[in-house]
Design a protein around this motif. Sequence first.
Motif, PDB file in Angstrom:
ATOM      1  N   LEU A  99      27.159 -35.270  16.981  1.00 54.89           N
ATOM      2  CA  LEU A  99      27.411 -35.639  18.360  1.00 54.89           C
ATOM      3  C   LEU A  99      28.211 -34.552  19.066  1.00 54.89           C
ATOM      4  CD1 LEU A  99      28.349 -39.403  17.869  1.00 54.89           C
ATOM      5  CD2 LEU A  99      26.187 -38.471  18.722  1.00 54.89           C
ATOM      6  N   PRO A 100      28.005 -34.388  20.379  1.00 56.29           N
ATOM      7  CA  PRO A 100      28.764 -33.374  21.123  1.00 56.29           C
ATOM      8  C   PRO A 100      30.265 -33.639  21.076  1.00 56.29           C
ATOM      9  CG  PRO A 100      26.867 -34.129  22.384  1.00 56.29           C
ATOM     10  CD  PRO A 100      26.991 -35.048  21.208  1.00 56.29           C
ATOM     11  N   ARG A 101      31.009 -32.538  20.943  1.00 57.52           N
ATOM     12  CA  ARG A 101      32.475 -32.649  20.921  1.00 57.52           C
ATOM     13  C   ARG A 101      33.091 -32.279  22.261  1.00 57.52           C
ATOM     14  NH1 ARG A 101      34.216 -29.128  15.783  1.00 57.52           N
ATOM     15  NH2 ARG A 101      33.149 -27.539  17.074  1.00 57.52           N
ATOM     16  N   VAL A 102      32.324 -31.629  23.126  1.00 62.45           N
ATOM     17  CA  VAL A 102      32.836 -31.193  24.428  1.00 62.45           C
ATOM     18  C   VAL A 102      31.979 -31.819  25.519  1.00 62.45           C
ATOM     19  CG1 VAL A 102      33.733 -29.033  23.515  1.00 62.45           C
ATOM     20  CG2 VAL A 102      31.395 -29.119  24.372  1.00 62.45           C
ATOM     21  N   LYS A 103      32.559 -31.907  26.697  1.00 63.57           N
ATOM     22  CA  LYS A 103      31.876 -32.471  27.853  1.00 63.57           C
ATOM     23  C   LYS A 103      31.201 -31.351  28.651  1.00 63.57           C
ATOM     24  CE  LYS A 103      35.136 -36.309  28.277  1.00 63.57           C
ATOM     25  NZ  LYS A 103      36.105 -36.994  29.168  1.00 63.57           N
ATOM     26  N   PRO A 104      30.186 -31.692  29.432  1.00 65.47           N
ATOM     27  CA  PRO A 104      29.544 -30.659  30.267  1.00 65.47           C
ATOM     28  C   PRO A 104      30.547 -30.036  31.234  1.00 65.47           C
ATOM     29  CG  PRO A 104      28.177 -32.616  30.155  1.00 65.47           C
ATOM     30  CD  PRO A 104      29.475 -32.978  29.524  1.00 65.47           C
ATOM     31  N   GLY A 105      30.543 -28.707  31.289  1.00 66.25           N
ATOM     32  CA  GLY A 105      31.465 -27.983  32.161  1.00 66.25           C
ATOM     33  C   GLY A 105      32.799 -27.659  31.509  1.00 66.25           C
ATOM     34  N   GLU A 106      33.063 -28.177  30.335  1.00 62.82           N
ATOM     35  CA  GLU A 106      34.324 -27.911  29.643  1.00 62.82           C
ATOM     36  C   GLU A 106      34.299 -26.522  29.019  1.00 62.82           C
ATOM     37  OE1 GLU A 106      37.133 -29.922  26.133  1.00 62.82           O
ATOM     38  OE2 GLU A 106      35.364 -30.971  26.939  1.00 62.82           O
ATOM     39  N   ALA A 107      35.426 -25.812  29.090  1.00 64.52           N
ATOM     40  CA  ALA A 107      35.510 -24.453  28.538  1.00 64.52           C
ATOM     41  C   ALA A 107      35.544 -24.517  27.019  1.00 64.52           C
ATOM     42  CB  ALA A 107      36.763 -23.754  29.067  1.00 64.52           C
ATOM     43  N   VAL A 108      34.860 -23.573  26.394  1.00 65.26           N
ATOM     44  CA  VAL A 108      34.792 -23.508  24.926  1.00 65.26           C
ATOM     45  C   VAL A 108      35.548 -22.263  24.469  1.00 65.26           C
ATOM     46  CG1 VAL A 108      33.284 -23.337  22.927  1.00 65.26           C
ATOM     47  CG2 VAL A 108      32.584 -24.681  24.912  1.00 65.26           C
ATOM     48  N   ARG A 150      21.558 -26.516   7.856  1.00 66.45           N
ATOM     49  CA  ARG A 150      21.341 -25.755   9.092  1.00 66.45           C
ATOM     50  C   ARG A 150      22.517 -25.890  10.060  1.00 66.45           C
ATOM     51  NH1 ARG A 150      16.973 -29.793  12.062  1.00 66.45           N
ATOM     52  NH2 ARG A 150      18.471 -31.473  12.494  1.00 66.45           N
ATOM     53  N   ASP A 151      23.343 -26.944   9.905  1.00 72.57           N
ATOM     54  CA  ASP A 151      24.441 -27.201  10.835  1.00 72.57           C
ATOM     55  C   ASP A 151      25.792 -26.750  10.304  1.00 72.57           C
ATOM     56  OD1 ASP A 151      22.700 -28.447  12.647  1.00 72.57           O
ATOM     57  OD2 ASP A 151      22.846 -30.342  11.564  1.00 72.57           O
ATOM     58  N   ARG A 152      25.844 -26.215   9.107  1.00 71.82           N
ATOM     59  CA  ARG A 152      27.129 -25.885   8.501  1.00 71.82           C
ATOM     60  C   ARG A 152      27.615 -24.519   8.950  1.00 71.82           C
ATOM     61  NH1 ARG A 152      25.874 -27.893   2.283  1.00 71.82           N
ATOM     62  NH2 ARG A 152      25.668 -30.124   2.782  1.00 71.82           N
ATOM     63  N   GLY A 153      28.929 -24.383   8.932  1.00 73.71           N
ATOM     64  CA  GLY A 153      29.534 -23.102   9.252  1.00 73.71           C
ATOM     65  C   GLY A 153      30.199 -23.098  10.616  1.00 73.71           C
ATOM     66  N   PRO A 154      31.238 -22.279  10.793  1.00 70.81           N
ATOM     67  CA  PRO A 154      31.936 -22.228  12.090  1.00 70.81           C
ATOM     68  C   PRO A 154      31.080 -21.642  13.209  1.00 70.81           C
ATOM     69  CG  PRO A 154      32.745 -20.505  10.618  1.00 70.81           C
ATOM     70  CD  PRO A 154      31.840 -21.378   9.800  1.00 70.81           C
ATOM     71  N   VAL A 155      30.141 -20.762  12.877  1.00 72.30           N
ATOM     72  CA  VAL A 155      29.290 -20.168  13.916  1.00 72.30           C
ATOM     73  C   VAL A 155      28.384 -21.230  14.526  1.00 72.30           C
ATOM     74  CG1 VAL A 155      27.552 -18.408  14.398  1.00 72.30           C
ATOM     75  CG2 VAL A 155      29.371 -17.939  12.756  1.00 72.30           C
ATOM     76  N   ARG A 156      27.749 -22.040  13.680  1.00 70.15           N
ATOM     77  CA  ARG A 156      26.867 -23.094  14.190  1.00 70.15           C
ATOM     78  C   ARG A 156      27.665 -24.128  14.998  1.00 70.15           C
ATOM     79  NH1 ARG A 156      21.457 -22.680  12.311  1.00 70.15           N
ATOM     80  NH2 ARG A 156      21.297 -20.504  11.677  1.00 70.15           N
ATOM     81  N   ALA A 157      28.877 -24.446  14.558  1.00 70.88           N
ATOM     82  CA  ALA A 157      29.700 -25.389  15.318  1.00 70.88           C
ATOM     83  C   ALA A 157      30.063 -24.814  16.684  1.00 70.88           C
ATOM     84  CB  ALA A 157      30.971 -25.712  14.537  1.00 70.88           C
ATOM     85  N   TYR A 158      30.334 -23.526  16.739  1.00 70.19           N
ATOM     86  CA  TYR A 158      30.643 -22.887  18.014  1.00 70.19           C
ATOM     87  C   TYR A 158      29.420 -22.876  18.940  1.00 70.19           C
ATOM     88  CZ  TYR A 158      31.975 -19.183  21.282  1.00 70.19           C
ATOM     89  OH  TYR A 158      32.246 -18.454  22.418  1.00 70.19           O
ATOM     90  N   VAL A 159      28.248 -22.609  18.384  1.00 69.96           N
ATOM     91  CA  VAL A 159      27.024 -22.617  19.185  1.00 69.96           C
ATOM     92  C   VAL A 159      26.751 -24.017  19.724  1.00 69.96           C
ATOM     93  CG1 VAL A 159      24.519 -22.326  19.065  1.00 69.96           C
ATOM     94  CG2 VAL A 159      26.025 -20.610  18.064  1.00 69.96           C
ATOM     95  N   ARG A 160      26.968 -25.033  18.913  1.00 72.99           N
ATOM     96  CA  ARG A 160      26.764 -26.411  19.398  1.00 72.99           C
ATOM     97  C   ARG A 160      27.692 -26.704  20.574  1.00 72.99           C
ATOM     98  NH1 ARG A 160      26.618 -27.580  13.787  1.00 72.99           N
ATOM     99  NH2 ARG A 160      28.722 -28.446  13.854  1.00 72.99           N
ATOM    100  N   ASP A 161      28.934 -26.256  20.486  1.00 75.72           N
ATOM    101  CA  ASP A 161      29.868 -26.483  21.586  1.00 75.72           C
ATOM    102  C   ASP A 161      29.435 -25.730  22.841  1.00 75.72           C
ATOM    103  OD1 ASP A 161      31.353 -28.081  19.922  1.00 75.72           O
ATOM    104  OD2 ASP A 161      32.812 -26.520  19.406  1.00 75.72           O
ATOM    105  N   LEU A 162      28.910 -24.515  22.667  1.00 75.43           N
ATOM    106  CA  LEU A 162      28.417 -23.765  23.824  1.00 75.43           C
ATOM    107  C   LEU A 162      27.260 -24.490  24.506  1.00 75.43           C
ATOM    108  CD1 LEU A 162      28.442 -20.058  22.533  1.00 75.43           C
ATOM    109  CD2 LEU A 162      29.942 -21.073  24.263  1.00 75.43           C
TER     110      LEU A 162
END
Length: 223
Positions: free
Chosen positions: A214-223, A112-124
């Motif tokens: 685990l999150p790769r970006v911080k809250p408020g960081e641009a994706v 369920r977590d694989r793929g660039p789309v899911r990684a982008y959604v997690r960062d969002l």
Amino acid sequence: MKLLRRGGSDEFDKKDSSMPEATPEQDVSESVRKSTAGKGRPTPSRREAEGRRRGPVAPAPMTAKEARARRKAARKSKSKDERKAESAERRATASERRNRMLAGEEKFLLPRDRGPVRAYVRDLVDSRRNLVGLFMPLALVLIMTMFLGPVIQQYVTLAMFVMMLLMVIEGIYLGRLVNKKARARFPDSTDGGFGLGWYAFVRASQIRKLRAPLPRVKPGEAV
């Protein structure tokens, strides 16, 4: 009767008669040397060749009960130290796989977590401060306050109803947001719709420190 030979044949007969005859042991060693010259190793005996043959392979277990019985029998056949070593090795392997999964390595992620789309959604999701992320701790607090009295129970019930309504509204907004941005970033991807929005909502409802990967970006960081 002596046959006629060419010149020098008498000397050859003398030399030949002076050479010692080969013994049976020398003949055997010579044959072994010739047989190993092509392969680089001696030909195995019949007993050795039969010892290398594997026995019949046991059929696969037909039921889970049979599989458990086989594992139990295999554990009994091993010593205590061997079982401890295998258990430690399994724990180390599982820990390594989990650490790589939490780090976001594609090979160790769940389907369920694989793929660039899911990684982008997690960062969002991880770059936003979501109200639904407070649902679990607030729900525990509200449930604990329900035992204080009937009047407080009414307020708690009302607060939980309002909180659930806000969660639904934010979930719908978040689902539309991630679908819109995912289509803009990956126009050829077929991953989208309700499934992608639900994936974002579930991740947003989790406590940030407990999210996996685990999150790769911080809250408020641009994706």
